[in-house]
Enzyme design. Structure first.
Site, short mmCIF file in Angstrom:
data_model
loop_
_atom_site.label_atom_id
_atom_site.label_comp_id
_atom_site.label_asym_id
_atom_site.label_seq_id
_atom_site.Cartn_x
_atom_site.Cartn_y
_atom_site.Cartn_z
N TYR A 1 -7.95 15.51 -8.19
CA TYR A 1 -7.03 14.61 -8.92
C TYR A 1 -5.98 15.45 -9.65
O TYR A 1 -4.78 15.20 -9.56
CB TYR A 1 -7.83 13.78 -9.92
CG TYR A 1 -6.98 12.91 -10.82
CD1 TYR A 1 -6.49 11.69 -10.39
CD2 TYR A 1 -6.65 13.32 -12.13
CE1 TYR A 1 -5.70 10.89 -11.21
CE2 TYR A 1 -5.87 12.53 -12.96
CZ TYR A 1 -5.40 11.32 -12.49
OH TYR A 1 -4.61 10.53 -13.31
N ASN B 1 0.88 -1.16 0.00
CA ASN B 1 0.00 0.00 0.00
C ASN B 1 0.92 1.21 0.00
O ASN B 1 1.64 1.46 0.99
CB ASN B 1 -0.89 0.00 1.24
CG ASN B 1 -1.86 1.16 1.23
OD1 ASN B 1 -1.70 2.13 0.48
ND2 ASN B 1 -2.88 1.08 2.06
N ASN C 1 3.87 4.73 -9.92
CA ASN C 1 2.73 4.67 -10.85
C ASN C 1 1.37 4.60 -10.14
O ASN C 1 0.39 5.11 -10.67
CB ASN C 1 2.91 3.44 -11.76
CG ASN C 1 1.65 3.08 -12.50
OD1 ASN C 1 1.25 3.77 -13.43
ND2 ASN C 1 0.98 2.01 -12.07
N1 LIG Z 1 -5.97 6.01 -16.95
C1 LIG Z 1 -5.75 7.28 -17.26
O1 LIG Z 1 -6.52 7.92 -18.00
C2 LIG Z 1 -4.53 7.99 -16.74
C3 LIG Z 1 -4.13 9.19 -17.37
C4 LIG Z 1 -3.02 9.86 -16.88
C5 LIG Z 1 -2.33 9.36 -15.80
N2 LIG Z 1 -2.74 8.20 -15.21
C6 LIG Z 1 -2.01 7.74 -14.03
O2 LIG Z 1 -1.41 6.50 -14.31
C7 LIG Z 1 -1.30 5.73 -13.10
C8 LIG Z 1 -1.88 4.35 -13.33
O3 LIG Z 1 -3.23 4.49 -13.73
P1 LIG Z 1 -4.06 3.32 -14.43
O4 LIG Z 1 -4.92 3.97 -15.43
O5 LIG Z 1 -3.17 2.21 -14.84
O6 LIG Z 1 -4.99 2.86 -13.21
P2 LIG Z 1 -5.61 1.43 -12.85
O7 LIG Z 1 -6.74 1.74 -11.93
O8 LIG Z 1 -5.86 0.63 -14.07
O9 LIG Z 1 -4.42 0.73 -12.04
C9 LIG Z 1 -3.94 1.29 -10.85
C10 LIG Z 1 -3.27 0.21 -10.02
O10 LIG Z 1 -2.81 0.85 -8.81
C11 LIG Z 1 -3.17 0.03 -7.72
N3 LIG Z 1 -3.31 0.84 -6.50
C12 LIG Z 1 -4.32 1.71 -6.20
N4 LIG Z 1 -4.12 2.22 -4.97
C13 LIG Z 1 -2.96 1.67 -4.50
C14 LIG Z 1 -2.25 1.81 -3.29
N5 LIG Z 1 -2.69 2.59 -2.28
N6 LIG Z 1 -1.09 1.11 -3.15
C15 LIG Z 1 -0.65 0.31 -4.15
N7 LIG Z 1 -1.30 0.12 -5.30
C16 LIG Z 1 -2.46 0.80 -5.47
C17 LIG Z 1 -4.47 -0.64 -8.12
O11 LIG Z 1 -4.71 -1.82 -7.35
C18 LIG Z 1 -4.23 -0.91 -9.60
O12 LIG Z 1 -3.63 -2.15 -9.81
C19 LIG Z 1 -2.00 6.55 -12.03
O13 LIG Z 1 -1.06 7.30 -11.30
C20 LIG Z 1 -2.89 7.48 -12.83
O14 LIG Z 1 -3.21 8.67 -12.11
C21 LIG Z 1 -3.80 7.50 -15.67
#
Ligand SMILES: NC(=O)c1ccc[n+]([C@@H]2O[C@H](COP(=O)([O-])OP(=O)(O)OC[C@H]3O[C@@H](n4cnc5c(N)ncnc54)[C@H](O)[C@@H]3O)[C@@H](O)[C@H]2O)c1
Length: 265
Positions: free
Chosen positions: A154, A61, A89
């Site tokens: 966010y 976490n 990430n």
């Molecule tokens: N999806 C988008 O549109 C987007 C755009 C720009 C940036 N991002 C960023 O990219 C990163 C990944 O996003 P994604 O789209 O792959 O999201 P996702 O929800 O598909 O995956 C996120 C992962 O992080 C894990 N997670 C969540 N909280 C956690 C914690 N407290 N400790 C450890 N793990 C944790 C979840 O279990 C999941 O496996 C994030 O930082 C997000 O803000 C995403």
């Protein structure tokens, strides 16, 4: 034979983190994949091993600084006392009008997206310093270009990631540690599956997790030209690139107007 490079990825069980873990595995890295979701990590570990690479996985976490320090230390020692790449990430996104989202939910988003990054940076530093040419990749977002309506909190957490990246890029240069940030616009992952805002309507959700993973791999090992200009921020996809360049060169009133129009607000 030179030792294998290693990468530690938070939030690696799904989405961008998972695609990134598999991409580094294909490039011969020892992959440390950490997440709350241990079921997702199990299938990821198998996929990495099927590629002939080494996976080290574990519960994490990111909001727990002690657990972060423990996991990063264990991984670095499993990888031969080195940490070539640290990828902060893990993140969560809560969309909606600011006042309609519970304050506890805002706090949770701040904890994961900002304190989680601080915890990762702090835990990784001694290992990055001990590894020549180490790199930190922080997941910012195109929402760090201009504050986003219906994503206010966010978007603010991603401005935090942006500032942290810029500052540590300067501070950690003396230790030969590069600190960079990725700036994707909307990506097709679980994070955006149920999200509908003015900007998702006007811009769509076009990028795939693999698009981001490919750009992360390229940014970690950049071309000579990119090294010479010392690129810190990496917008991903043509939309984010256009918005980033536009915000840099247009007057403040125009940037606001463009963002207002895109958000239909
Ligand atoms: N999806 C988008 O549109 C987007 C755009 C720009 C940036 N991002 C960023 O990219 C990163 C990944 O996003 P994604 O789209 O792959 O999201 P996702 O929800 O598909 O995956 C996120 C992962 O992080 C894990 N997670 C969540 N909280 C956690 C914690 N407290 N400790 C450890 N793990 C944790 C979840 O279990 C999941 O496996 C994030 O930082 C997000 O803000 C995403």
């Amino acid at each position: 034979m030179s030792p294998k490079k290693s990468v530690f990825i938070t939030g690696a069980a799904a989405g961008i983190g998972r695609a990134t873990a598999l991409s580094f595995a294909r490039n011969g890295y020892v992959v440390g994949a950490y997440d709350l979701d241990e079921v997702g990590l199990k299938t990821l570990s198998k996929e990495i091993e099927d590629l002939g690479a080494t996976a080290v996985t574990g519960h994490l976490n990111v909001t727990d600084a002690d657990e972060m320090a423990q996991r990063v230390g264990e991984f670095a020692s499993a990888a031969g006392n080195r940490l070539d790449v640290m990828i902060n990430n893990a993140g969560i996104l809560i969309a909606g009008r600011f006042e309609e989202i519970a304050v506890t939910a805002h706090h949770k988003e701040i904890d994961v997206n900002t304190k989680g990054v601080v915890n990762g940076l702090h835990a990784a530093f001694p290992f990055l310093r001990a590894t020549p040419g180490a790199v930190v990749v922080n997941m910012a977002s195109a929402s760090a270009i201009y504050g986003q309506a219906e994503l206010a909190n966010y978007s603010a957490t991603k401005f935090f990631v942006r500032a942290m990246t810029e500052a540590l890029d300067l501070e950690w240069k003396r230790y030969d540690i590069r600190v960079i940030a990725m700036w994707p616009l909307y990506v097709q992952t679980a994070m955006t599956a149920d999200v509908r805002t003015g900007t998702t309507d006007s811009l769509g959700i076009r990028l795939t997790a693999q698009d981001i993973a490919d750009d992360i791999v390229a940014a970690v090992d950049p071309s000579l030209a990119r090294r010479l200009i010392h690129q810190v921020h990496f917008p991903v996809g043509s939309q984010a690139k256009t918005l980033a360049v536009g915000a840099r060169f247009s007057p403040a009133w125009l940037t606001r107007l463009v963002n207002k129009r895109l958000a239909h607000s």
